[in-house]
Design a protein around this motif. Structure first.
Motif, PDB file in Angstrom:
ATOM      1  N   VAL A 179       0.827  -1.296   0.055  1.00  0.00           N
ATOM      2  CA  VAL A 179      -0.028   0.020   0.069  1.00  0.00           C
ATOM      3  C   VAL A 179       0.900   1.049   0.012  1.00  0.00           C
ATOM      4  CG1 VAL A 179      -1.546   1.409   1.280  1.00  0.00           C
ATOM      5  CG2 VAL A 179      -1.776  -1.163   1.036  1.00  0.00           C
ATOM      6  N   ASP A 180       1.741   1.464   0.925  1.00  0.00           N
ATOM      7  CA  ASP A 180       2.675   2.440   1.173  1.00  0.00           C
ATOM      8  C   ASP A 180       3.474   2.679  -0.316  1.00  0.00           C
ATOM      9  OD1 ASP A 180       2.355   3.140   4.016  1.00  0.00           O
ATOM     10  OD2 ASP A 180       2.529   0.891   4.192  1.00  0.00           O
ATOM     11  N   GLU A 181       4.156   1.458  -0.649  1.00  0.00           N
ATOM     12  CA  GLU A 181       5.050   1.515  -1.487  1.00  0.00           C
ATOM     13  C   GLU A 181       4.279   2.145  -2.993  1.00  0.00           C
ATOM     14  OE1 GLU A 181       6.897  -2.174  -1.343  1.00  0.00           O
ATOM     15  OE2 GLU A 181       8.272  -1.366   0.358  1.00  0.00           O
ATOM     16  N   THR A 182       3.151   1.502  -3.186  1.00  0.00           N
ATOM     17  CA  THR A 182       2.533   2.030  -4.448  1.00  0.00           C
ATOM     18  C   THR A 182       2.092   3.581  -4.379  1.00  0.00           C
ATOM     19  OG1 THR A 182       1.401  -0.035  -4.338  1.00  0.00           O
ATOM     20  CG2 THR A 182       0.224   1.788  -5.753  1.00  0.00           C
ATOM     21  N   LEU A 183       1.862   4.119  -3.314  1.00  0.00           N
ATOM     22  CA  LEU A 183       1.472   5.565  -3.016  1.00  0.00           C
ATOM     23  C   LEU A 183       2.794   6.369  -3.169  1.00  0.00           C
ATOM     24  CD1 LEU A 183      -1.488   5.218  -0.313  1.00  0.00           C
ATOM     25  CD2 LEU A 183      -1.587   5.449  -3.013  1.00  0.00           C
ATOM     26  N   ILE A 184       3.761   5.769  -2.593  1.00  0.00           N
ATOM     27  CA  ILE A 184       5.314   6.582  -2.596  1.00  0.00           C
ATOM     28  C   ILE A 184       5.486   6.589  -3.851  1.00  0.00           C
ATOM     29  CG2 ILE A 184       7.563   6.399  -1.954  1.00  0.00           C
ATOM     30  CD1 ILE A 184       6.527   4.866   0.718  1.00  0.00           C
ATOM     31  N   GLU A 185       5.459   5.669  -4.665  1.00  0.00           N
ATOM     32  CA  GLU A 185       5.934   5.680  -6.037  1.00  0.00           C
ATOM     33  C   GLU A 185       5.047   6.450  -6.873  1.00  0.00           C
ATOM     34  OE1 GLU A 185       6.265   2.187  -9.418  1.00  0.00           O
ATOM     35  OE2 GLU A 185       7.133   1.626  -7.128  1.00  0.00           O
ATOM     36  N   ALA A 186       3.743   6.476  -6.547  1.00  0.00           N
ATOM     37  CA  ALA A 186       2.804   7.670  -7.419  1.00  0.00           C
ATOM     38  C   ALA A 186       3.136   9.090  -6.667  1.00  0.00           C
ATOM     39  CB  ALA A 186       1.534   6.998  -7.196  1.00  0.00           C
ATOM     40  N   GLY A 187       3.768   9.037  -5.888  1.00  0.00           N
ATOM     41  CA  GLY A 187       4.286  10.457  -5.511  1.00  0.00           C
ATOM     42  C   GLY A 187       3.198  11.074  -4.677  1.00  0.00           C
ATOM     43  N   LEU A 188       2.124  10.227  -4.044  1.00  0.00           N
ATOM     44  CA  LEU A 188       0.991  10.646  -3.299  1.00  0.00           C
ATOM     45  C   LEU A 188       1.393  10.825  -1.528  1.00  0.00           C
ATOM     46  CD1 LEU A 188      -2.003   9.159  -4.816  1.00  0.00           C
ATOM     47  CD2 LEU A 188      -1.058  11.238  -5.761  1.00  0.00           C
ATOM     48  N   ILE A 189       2.174  10.133  -1.251  1.00  0.00           N
ATOM     49  CA  ILE A 189       2.569  10.218   0.304  1.00  0.00           C
ATOM     50  C   ILE A 189       4.241  10.022   0.412  1.00  0.00           C
ATOM     51  CG2 ILE A 189       0.470   9.007   0.974  1.00  0.00           C
ATOM     52  CD1 ILE A 189       2.391   6.680   1.449  1.00  0.00           C
ATOM     53  N   PRO A 190       4.624  10.783   1.398  1.00  0.00           N
ATOM     54  CA  PRO A 190       5.705  10.551   1.924  1.00  0.00           C
ATOM     55  C   PRO A 190       6.359   9.167   2.176  1.00  0.00           C
ATOM     56  CG  PRO A 190       4.842  11.819   3.521  1.00  0.00           C
ATOM     57  CD  PRO A 190       3.743  11.356   2.658  1.00  0.00           C
ATOM     58  N   ASP A 191       7.707   9.019   2.182  1.00  0.00           N
ATOM     59  CA  ASP A 191       8.407   7.937   2.444  1.00  0.00           C
ATOM     60  C   ASP A 191       8.557   8.019   4.214  1.00  0.00           C
ATOM     61  OD1 ASP A 191       9.930   5.781   3.186  1.00  0.00           O
ATOM     62  OD2 ASP A 191      10.841   5.425   1.415  1.00  0.00           O
ATOM     63  N   THR A 192       8.084   7.359   4.906  1.00  0.00           N
ATOM     64  CA  THR A 192       8.311   7.611   6.243  1.00  0.00           C
ATOM     65  C   THR A 192       9.793   7.845   6.808  1.00  0.00           C
ATOM     66  OG1 THR A 192       7.833   5.133   6.685  1.00  0.00           O
ATOM     67  CG2 THR A 192       6.025   6.788   7.281  1.00  0.00           C
ATOM     68  N   VAL A 193      10.472   7.006   5.994  1.00  0.00           N
ATOM     69  CA  VAL A 193      12.040   6.962   6.208  1.00  0.00           C
ATOM     70  C   VAL A 193      12.572   8.429   6.147  1.00  0.00           C
ATOM     71  CG1 VAL A 193      13.081   6.432   4.021  1.00  0.00           C
ATOM     72  CG2 VAL A 193      14.092   5.453   6.094  1.00  0.00           C
ATOM     73  N   THR A 194      11.952   9.204   5.409  1.00  0.00           N
ATOM     74  CA  THR A 194      12.580  10.667   5.079  1.00  0.00           C
ATOM     75  C   THR A 194      12.389  11.488   6.449  1.00  0.00           C
ATOM     76  OG1 THR A 194      10.466  11.600   4.238  1.00  0.00           O
ATOM     77  CG2 THR A 194      12.135  10.711   2.502  1.00  0.00           C
ATOM     78  N   PHE A 195      11.406  11.139   7.394  1.00  0.00           N
ATOM     79  CA  PHE A 195      11.207  11.966   8.522  1.00  0.00           C
ATOM     80  C   PHE A 195      11.573  10.999   9.920  1.00  0.00           C
ATOM     81  CE2 PHE A 195       6.907  10.939   7.377  1.00  0.00           C
ATOM     82  CZ  PHE A 195       6.371  10.289   8.326  1.00  0.00           C
ATOM     83  N   LYS A 196      12.107  10.074   9.645  1.00  0.00           N
ATOM     84  CA  LYS A 196      12.371   9.104  10.691  1.00  0.00           C
ATOM     85  C   LYS A 196      13.293   9.790  11.721  1.00  0.00           C
ATOM     86  CE  LYS A 196      12.651   4.328  11.790  1.00  0.00           C
ATOM     87  NZ  LYS A 196      13.668   3.580  12.555  1.00  0.00           N
ATOM     88  N   ALA A 197      14.353  10.410  11.184  1.00  0.00           N
ATOM     89  CA  ALA A 197      15.450  11.068  11.934  1.00  0.00           C
ATOM     90  C   ALA A 197      14.822  12.444  12.695  1.00  0.00           C
ATOM     91  CB  ALA A 197      16.628  11.402  11.165  1.00  0.00           C
ATOM     92  N   ALA A 198      13.963  12.840  12.027  1.00  0.00           N
ATOM     93  CA  ALA A 198      13.318  14.334  12.949  1.00  0.00           C
ATOM     94  C   ALA A 198      12.346  13.620  13.747  1.00  0.00           C
ATOM     95  CB  ALA A 198      12.739  15.105  11.650  1.00  0.00           C
TER      96      ALA A 198
END
Lengths: 252, 96
Positions: A179-198
């Motif tokens: 589910v997440d990977e489809t939407l990340i690829e379509a550019g609809l949701i952020p990849d959670t890894v991008t804000f894990k450090a934050a």
């Protein structure tokens, strides 16, 4: 998985997370530690139910089969709910309640910050509105953790214990499946890894201010997104759904 | 909580719009100023009552004593010339 199907599932997951935590907080109505906090917690509950309604309504539109927000809330069974295990954990003592709330709110704060620029208008509008509410929920729970941690000896060990107990549940928020990977690829949701450090930095800052010692790493909570729940959801739903299931056509 | 183990009390003032005076709306209990502010926000601004909040520790308010009423307030009773309505408008004054 096609994008529409993924979007439907994603909206239901966000709705499920908000609704089950909203229900947990509503259990504290009239049972808060004192009047002001009772109202604060039920305010947060109401915000979460508002978010739930937006997500379930959007899910109904995406699905296009005429299901309403009430159908999603009241007419699904335990395995159909895909909330993270974090939100179904019991309220426990006040420390358990705010520790759970902090992890949830800090995660969603960072998610909504990214999601509000989604190319999907519904998701973007939902995130922009929810971000304001979540920013306050985060401030409320974080400030409590600082005061409990840096409070009395008893409040310190209680919040330290509460945080140790709930800490392993954060992993599930960052899980990704089809589910997440489809939407990340379509550019609809952020990849959670991008804000894990934050996410981790925000929490570490609170823990430092609260004089909390390093949290215990243990198992990694998982299963909620597949509909495999802890023992608690099975007890929440019969209470939550009892009225509409007993009187299916009633309006109030 | 019983009365003697409550958090300290804070008085809450809300400004409904920028530029308007802050109005006393009630009080809250809280451990410190930040939490008093949050409690005030949750209790008194749920229905868009305000855009700004002040909280002040109740014990920091210096209040007049009801026993002092005679000396404090009664002397104003017969000074009706202090009210604007005491004066007649001068003829021809248009912009008062």
């Amino acid at each position: 998985m096609d994008v529409n199907e993924a979007l439907l599932k994603y909206c239901l997951r966000l709705g499920d997370d908000a609704m089950i935590l909203g229900h947990r907080l509503s259990e504290l109505c009239s049972k808060g530690p004192y009047l002001e906090e009772d109202i604060a917690l039920t305010n947060i509950s109401l915000d979460l139910f508002g978010q739930t309604r937006m997500m379930y309504t959007t899910a109904g539109e995406i699905e296009g089969k005429g299901r309403t927000e009430d159908d999603f809330a009241y007419k699904r069974l335990e395995p159909e709910f895909q909330n993270v295990l974090l939100v179904e954990q019991p309220n426990g003592n006040f420390g358990n309640t705010v520790a759970r709330q902090m992890i949830f709110s800090v995660f969603y704060y960072h998610l909504f910050k990214e999601l509000q620029t989604s190319s999907n208008e519904k998701l973007a509008a939902f995130a922009a509105k929810s971000l304001k509410e979540t920013t306050y929920h985060m401030r409320h729970s974080c400030e409590w953790i600082v005061r409990l941690g840096d409070g009395t000896e008893e409040s310190h060990w209680k919040i330290q214990d509460a945080l140790n107990d709930i800490w392993s549940y954060r992993h599930e928020l960052f899980e990704k499946d089809e589910v997440d990977e489809t939407l990340i690829e379509a550019g609809l949701i952020p990849d959670t890894v991008t804000f894990k450090a934050a996410f981790e930095a925000t929490i570490q800052d609170v823990l430092d201010r609260a004089t909390i010692e390093e949290l215990e790493e243990g198992w990694k909570a998982t299963g909620g997104r597949k509909g495999h729940h802890s023992e608690y959801l099975g007890h929440i739903l019969p209470i939550f759904q009892s009225i509409p299931r007993t009187y299916p056509e009633s309006k109030w | 909580m019983s009365a003697d183990n409550q958090f300290p009390q804070w008085e809450v003032f809300i400004q409904s719009k920028t530029g308007l005076p802050y109005k006393h709306v009630g009080n809250v209990h809280a451990a410190d100023g930040e939490l008093a502010l949050q409690n005030a926000r949750d209790l008194y601004t749920r229905r868009q009552e305000g855009t700004s909040i002040w909280v002040l520790p109740t014990d920091q308010i210096v209040a007049s004593n009801p026993d002092d009423s005679d000396a404090f307030f009664d002397p104003a009773e017969d000074k009706i010339y202090r009210a604007a309505t005491y004066y007649t408008m001068p003829k021809g004054a248009k912009h008062i």
